[in-house]
Design a protein around this motif. Structure first.
Motif, PDB file in Angstrom:
ATOM      1  N   THR A  16      -2.464   8.197   4.394  1.00  0.00           N
ATOM      2  CA  THR A  16      -1.322   8.284   3.815  1.00  0.00           C
ATOM      3  C   THR A  16      -1.617   9.381   2.855  1.00  0.00           C
ATOM      4  OG1 THR A  16      -0.701   6.094   4.488  1.00  0.00           O
ATOM      5  CG2 THR A  16       0.631   7.125   2.615  1.00  0.00           C
ATOM      6  N   ARG A  53       9.137   3.682   8.236  1.00  0.00           N
ATOM      7  CA  ARG A  53       9.510   3.163   6.799  1.00  0.00           C
ATOM      8  C   ARG A  53       9.961   4.194   6.076  1.00  0.00           C
ATOM      9  NH1 ARG A  53       3.635   1.090   5.909  1.00  0.00           N
ATOM     10  NH2 ARG A  53       3.781   0.853   7.970  1.00  0.00           N
ATOM     11  N   ALA A 102       7.894   8.644  15.424  1.00  0.00           N
ATOM     12  CA  ALA A 102       8.399   7.904  14.267  1.00  0.00           C
ATOM     13  C   ALA A 102       7.407   7.660  13.545  1.00  0.00           C
ATOM     14  CB  ALA A 102       9.148   6.706  14.899  1.00  0.00           C
ATOM     15  N   SER A 103       7.037   8.479  12.599  1.00  0.00           N
ATOM     16  CA  SER A 103       5.790   8.405  11.676  1.00  0.00           C
ATOM     17  C   SER A 103       6.438   8.806  10.126  1.00  0.00           C
ATOM     18  CB  SER A 103       4.836   9.530  11.745  1.00  0.00           C
ATOM     19  OG  SER A 103       3.970   9.744  10.797  1.00  0.00           O
ATOM     20  N   ALA A 104       6.245   7.737   9.106  1.00  0.00           N
ATOM     21  CA  ALA A 104       6.519   7.875   7.899  1.00  0.00           C
ATOM     22  C   ALA A 104       5.726   8.828   7.306  1.00  0.00           C
ATOM     23  CB  ALA A 104       6.539   6.535   7.346  1.00  0.00           C
ATOM     24  N   GLN A 105       4.492   8.862   7.718  1.00  0.00           N
ATOM     25  CA  GLN A 105       3.737   9.946   7.053  1.00  0.00           C
ATOM     26  C   GLN A 105       3.969  11.468   7.280  1.00  0.00           C
ATOM     27  OE1 GLN A 105      -0.426   8.806   8.129  1.00  0.00           O
ATOM     28  NE2 GLN A 105      -0.082   6.992   6.995  1.00  0.00           N
ATOM     29  N   ARG A 107       2.994   5.905  -3.168  1.00  0.00           N
ATOM     30  CA  ARG A 107       4.078   6.681  -3.438  1.00  0.00           C
ATOM     31  C   ARG A 107       4.467   6.753  -5.016  1.00  0.00           C
ATOM     32  NH1 ARG A 107       4.081   5.741   1.552  1.00  0.00           N
ATOM     33  NH2 ARG A 107       5.336   6.952   3.315  1.00  0.00           N
ATOM     34  N   LYS A 140      -4.715   5.173  14.929  1.00  0.00           N
ATOM     35  CA  LYS A 140      -4.729   4.561  13.600  1.00  0.00           C
ATOM     36  C   LYS A 140      -6.208   4.528  13.073  1.00  0.00           C
ATOM     37  CE  LYS A 140      -0.231   3.791  13.069  1.00  0.00           C
ATOM     38  NZ  LYS A 140       0.251   4.435  12.014  1.00  0.00           N
ATOM     39  N   ARG A 159      -2.039  13.013   4.642  1.00  0.00           N
ATOM     40  CA  ARG A 159      -0.960  13.749   5.137  1.00  0.00           C
ATOM     41  C   ARG A 159       0.093  13.822   4.090  1.00  0.00           C
ATOM     42  NH1 ARG A 159      -1.715   9.836  10.108  1.00  0.00           N
ATOM     43  NH2 ARG A 159      -2.833  10.891  11.492  1.00  0.00           N
ATOM     44  N   ILE A 161       4.380  -1.451  12.773  1.00  0.00           N
ATOM     45  CA  ILE A 161       3.377  -0.405  13.392  1.00  0.00           C
ATOM     46  C   ILE A 161       1.855  -1.213  12.983  1.00  0.00           C
ATOM     47  CG2 ILE A 161       3.425   1.336  11.942  1.00  0.00           C
ATOM     48  CD1 ILE A 161       2.629   1.774  15.458  1.00  0.00           C
ATOM     49  N   ASP A 162       1.866  -1.285  11.841  1.00  0.00           N
ATOM     50  CA  ASP A 162       0.627  -1.764  11.271  1.00  0.00           C
ATOM     51  C   ASP A 162       0.183  -3.277  11.601  1.00  0.00           C
ATOM     52  OD1 ASP A 162       0.127   0.758  10.529  1.00  0.00           O
ATOM     53  OD2 ASP A 162       0.759   0.176   8.295  1.00  0.00           O
ATOM     54  N   ARG A 180      -0.077  17.117  13.396  1.00  0.00           N
ATOM     55  CA  ARG A 180       1.639  16.402  13.380  1.00  0.00           C
ATOM     56  C   ARG A 180       2.114  16.904  11.915  1.00  0.00           C
ATOM     57  NH1 ARG A 180       1.166  10.335  14.120  1.00  0.00           N
ATOM     58  NH2 ARG A 180       0.395  11.017  16.143  1.00  0.00           N
ATOM     59  N   LYS A 239       0.895  -0.974  -0.140  1.00  0.00           N
ATOM     60  CA  LYS A 239       0.188  -0.033  -0.225  1.00  0.00           C
ATOM     61  C   LYS A 239       0.803   1.364   0.072  1.00  0.00           C
ATOM     62  CE  LYS A 239      -2.840   0.651   3.661  1.00  0.00           C
ATOM     63  NZ  LYS A 239      -2.473   1.931   4.356  1.00  0.00           N
ATOM     64  N   SER A 240       1.762   1.151   0.862  1.00  0.00           N
ATOM     65  CA  SER A 240       2.725   2.537   1.036  1.00  0.00           C
ATOM     66  C   SER A 240       3.423   2.747  -0.313  1.00  0.00           C
ATOM     67  CB  SER A 240       3.676   2.283   1.961  1.00  0.00           C
ATOM     68  OG  SER A 240       3.123   2.182   2.998  1.00  0.00           O
TER      69      SER A 240
HETATM   70  C1  S3P Z   1       2.314   4.602   6.352  1.00  0.00           C
HETATM   71  C2  S3P Z   1       2.806   5.215   7.457  1.00  0.00           C
HETATM   72  C3  S3P Z   1       2.373   4.646   8.787  1.00  0.00           C
HETATM   73  C4  S3P Z   1       1.429   3.393   8.590  1.00  0.00           C
HETATM   74  C5  S3P Z   1       0.448   3.624   7.272  1.00  0.00           C
HETATM   75  C6  S3P Z   1       1.126   3.765   6.314  1.00  0.00           C
HETATM   76  C7  S3P Z   1       2.894   5.323   4.936  1.00  0.00           C
HETATM   77  O1  S3P Z   1       1.926   5.593   9.295  1.00  0.00           O
HETATM   78  O2  S3P Z   1       0.905   3.220   9.838  1.00  0.00           O
HETATM   79  O3  S3P Z   1      -0.329   2.437   7.295  1.00  0.00           O
HETATM   80  O4  S3P Z   1       2.540   4.643   3.839  1.00  0.00           O
HETATM   81  O5  S3P Z   1       3.613   6.134   5.060  1.00  0.00           O
HETATM   82  P1  S3P Z   1       2.411   6.499  10.505  1.00  0.00           P
HETATM   83  O6  S3P Z   1       3.367   7.644   9.598  1.00  0.00           O
HETATM   84  O7  S3P Z   1       1.251   7.350  11.120  1.00  0.00           O
HETATM   85  O8  S3P Z   1       3.109   5.910  11.596  1.00  0.00           O
END
Ligand code: S3P
Length: 430
Positions: A95, A194, A166-169, A26, A342, A98, A314-315, A126, A21-22
Motif C-alpha cells: 500500500t 475497498r 479490482a484493486s484499491a491500491q 491514508r 500478495k 503503490r 481479499i486479505d 499495474r 491498516k488501510s
Molecule cells: C489495500 C488493498 C488491497 C489489500 C491490501 C491493502 C489498500 O490490495 O490486499 O492489504 O489499503 O488499499 P490490492 O489493491 O492489491 O487488492
C-alpha cells in the motif's frame, strides 16, 4: 523466530484489535496533503504504517506521536512536500509503495521507492502503466515492473482508466495522482475494491464522484485537516472470528471493528458457512461504519466463494481456508488469482501448510478446493514472511490434535503488534 501453538480447550473474552491498516496509511497521506493539523486516534503502529509515517516525515511533514495510537499531522497542503534526501523504504508494504507512486508521480521532485525482499518481487506495472499513460516518468527494474522505482515528478494529464483488476491500491494510486491534475481523473474497476480512499478524500474535502463501476476525482482540491478515528481492522479481527468459530466451547466479543461493506465479505462468508456471528451496536462516527462482533463456536459447512465477494474479503482468504479445512463438506474458492501476488503467493503457501497439517486441499490457478475435516493435525509450517499466513496457522493450531510450529513469525508486526499476547489472553483451560 519459531512459535509453537498448542490446541485450545476454549477461547473466551472481550478484545480490541489494532487499528485498520488501510485507513491508518491514508490518514497520514491525506493529513500530510491537507491544510491544518489532522488528529488521528486508533492509529495502527504496525511496521507497514510506520513505513508510511517515516516516508512523509522524510518529505518534511511534522508528525507527532502521542501515546501509542494517536498522531498529530501538520499538513503542508497539496504542494508542500519536499524532495526526500534519501531513498524511501516501504518495507513490506504494498500500500505504501503503490499509493506513494501515484502521489509522487505528480510532485515537482525526484524520489526513489524501495522495499524488502518480498515487496521487491511484487508487480508494480499495474500502477506504473496507467500512471505513465497520465504522463508520469517512472522507471524500475524489468521495465518498471519491479521496485526499486525511480520517479521524476512531472505535470500529469487527466485520464480515464479501466483497471483490469479490482484493486484499491491501483484505484488509490490514480486518485492520488489525480489530486495534482488540472482536470478529472476517472478509474473504472471490474468490481468494487475497498473504498476508504473515496470516503476519506471526500471527508478531507476533495470533489469526488463515485458511480456504479468507478469513481471520478476533480484535481487540485484544497484538502482541509480532519479528525480521523481509525476503527479496529476487520482483517485482524478475522483471525479471532475464525478462532472463535472453530475452537470448541468458545465465545468472543471483538469490540470496535470497521464493517465497511467493501471490507465485510468475511462476515458474509462465515455466516454463509453457518458461523454464529452477530453484529452489535452498529454505528458510524466519522464516515466508516463500526460494530462490535460476537462469535460463538459453530459447526461450519463448505460453500462456494467467488465473484464480487473476492475483493470484499481479499486479505482474509488465508484464514478462510482454515475455516474451510475445519468445515463439513467442500469449499471452493475461485476468481481469486490476486492471492498469488500478495505478500507471498497465498494460494501456494496455504495449500502447502494445510497439507502438512493433514488437510485435503488442492491448489487451483485462481483459488483452491478444500475438503473439510473434523480436526487438523500438528506439524511444522512456514509463514514465507507473510503476516497473514503466520496468524492463519496459529488459528489452525487451536483445533488440531497436536501443537503447530510456525516458522518466521516476526512478520506479524507488519499489521498486528500484540497478536500472540492477545491470543494467549483469550485461551481458557479445559
Ligand atoms: C489495500 C488493498 C488491497 C489489500 C491490501 C491493502 C489498500 O490490495 O490486499 O492489504 O489499503 O488499499 P490490492 O489493491 O492489491 O487488492
Amino acid at each position: 523466530m519459531n512459535r509453537t501453538i498448542e490446541p485450545a480447550a476454549a477461547l473466551r473474552g472481550e478484545i480490541n484489535v489494532p487499528g485498520d491498516k488501510s485507513i491508518s496509511h491514508r490518514s497520514i497521506m491525506f493529513g500530510s496533503l491537507a491544510e491544518g493539523t489532522t488528529c488521528v486516534s486508533g492509529f495502527l503502529t504496525g511496521e507497514d504504517n510506520l513505513a508510511t509515517l517515516n516516508a512523509f516525515a522524510s518529505m518534511g511533514v511534522t508528525i507527532r506521536r502521542i501515546g501509542e495510537t494517536s498522531l498529530e499531522i501538520e499538513g503542508r497542503g497539496l504542494d508542500g512536500l519536499e524532495e526526500p534526501s534519501n531513498v524511501i523504504d516501504c518495507g513490506n508494504s504494498g500500500t505504501t509503495m503503490r499509493l506513494m507512486t501515484g502521489l509522487l508521480a505528480g510532485q515537482k521532485f525526484f524520489s526513489v521507492l524501495t522495499g524488502d525482499q518480498y515487496l521487491r518481487r511484487r508487480p508494480m506495472k499495474r500502477v506504473v502503466g496507467p500512471l505513465t499513460q497520465m504522463g508520469a516518468r517512472i522507471t524500475g527494474r524489468q521495465g518498471g515492473e519491479l521496485a526499486p522505482l525511480a520517479i521524476q515528478g512531472t505535470e500529469l494529464q487527466p485520464t480515464t482508466y479501466h483497471s483490469p483488476v479490482a484493486s484499491a491500491q491501483v484505484k488509490s494510486a490514480l486518485l492520488l495522482a489525480g489530486l495534482s491534475v488540472d482536470g478529472e481523473t476517472t478509474v473504472y474497476e471490474p468490481s468494487l475494491s475497498r473504498d476508504h480512499s473515496e470516503r476519506m478524500l471526500s471527508w478531507f474535502g476533495a470533489d469526488l464522484k463515485p458511480f456504479d463501476g468507478g469513481v471520478t476525482i476533480m484535481g487540485r482540491p484544497r484538502l482541509q485537516a480532519r479528525e480521523v478515528q481509525v476503527p479496529g481492522d476487520i482483517s485482524s479481527a478475522a483471525f479471532f472470528m475464525v478462532a472463535g468459530l472453530v475452537t470448541p466451547d468458545s465465545e468472543l466479543l471483538i469490540r470496535n471493528v470497521g464493517v465497511n461493506p467493501s471490507r465485510s465479505g468475511i462476515i458474509d462468508i462465515l455466516q454463509a458457512m453457518g458461523g454464529q456471528i452477530e453484529l452489535i451496536d452498529e454505528r458510524n462516527p466519522s464516515g466508516e461504519p463500526i460494530a462490535d462482533i460476537l462469535v460463538k463456536s459453530s459447526r461450519l459447512q463448505g460453500i462456494e466463494i467467488g465473484g464480487d465477494l473476492i475483493p470484499r474479503a481479499i486479505d482474509e482468504f488465508p484464514v478462510i481456508s482454515i475455516a474451510a479445512a475445519l468445515a463439513e463438506g467442500t469449499t471452493i474458492i475461485k476468481d481469486a488469482r490476486e492471492l498469488r501476488v500478495k505478500e507471498t503467493d497465498r494460494i501456494a503457501a496455504m495449500v502447502d501448510g494445510l497439507t502438512v497439517l493433514g488437510a485435503d486441499v488442492e491448489a487451483q490457478e485462481d483459488g483452491m478446493i478444500i475438503n473439510g475435516c473434523e480436526q487438523l493435525q500438528g506439524g511444522q509450517v512456514v509463514s514465507h514472511g507473510d503476516h497473514r499466513i503466520a496468524m492463519s496457522f496459529a488459528v489452525a493450531a487451536l483445533n488440531s490434535s497436536g501443537p503447530v510450529t510456525i516458522e518466521d513469525t516476526e512478520c506479524t508486526e507488519t499489521s498486528f503488534p500484540g497478536f500472540w499476547e492477545l491470543l494467549t489472553s483469550v485461551r481458557r483451560a479445559g
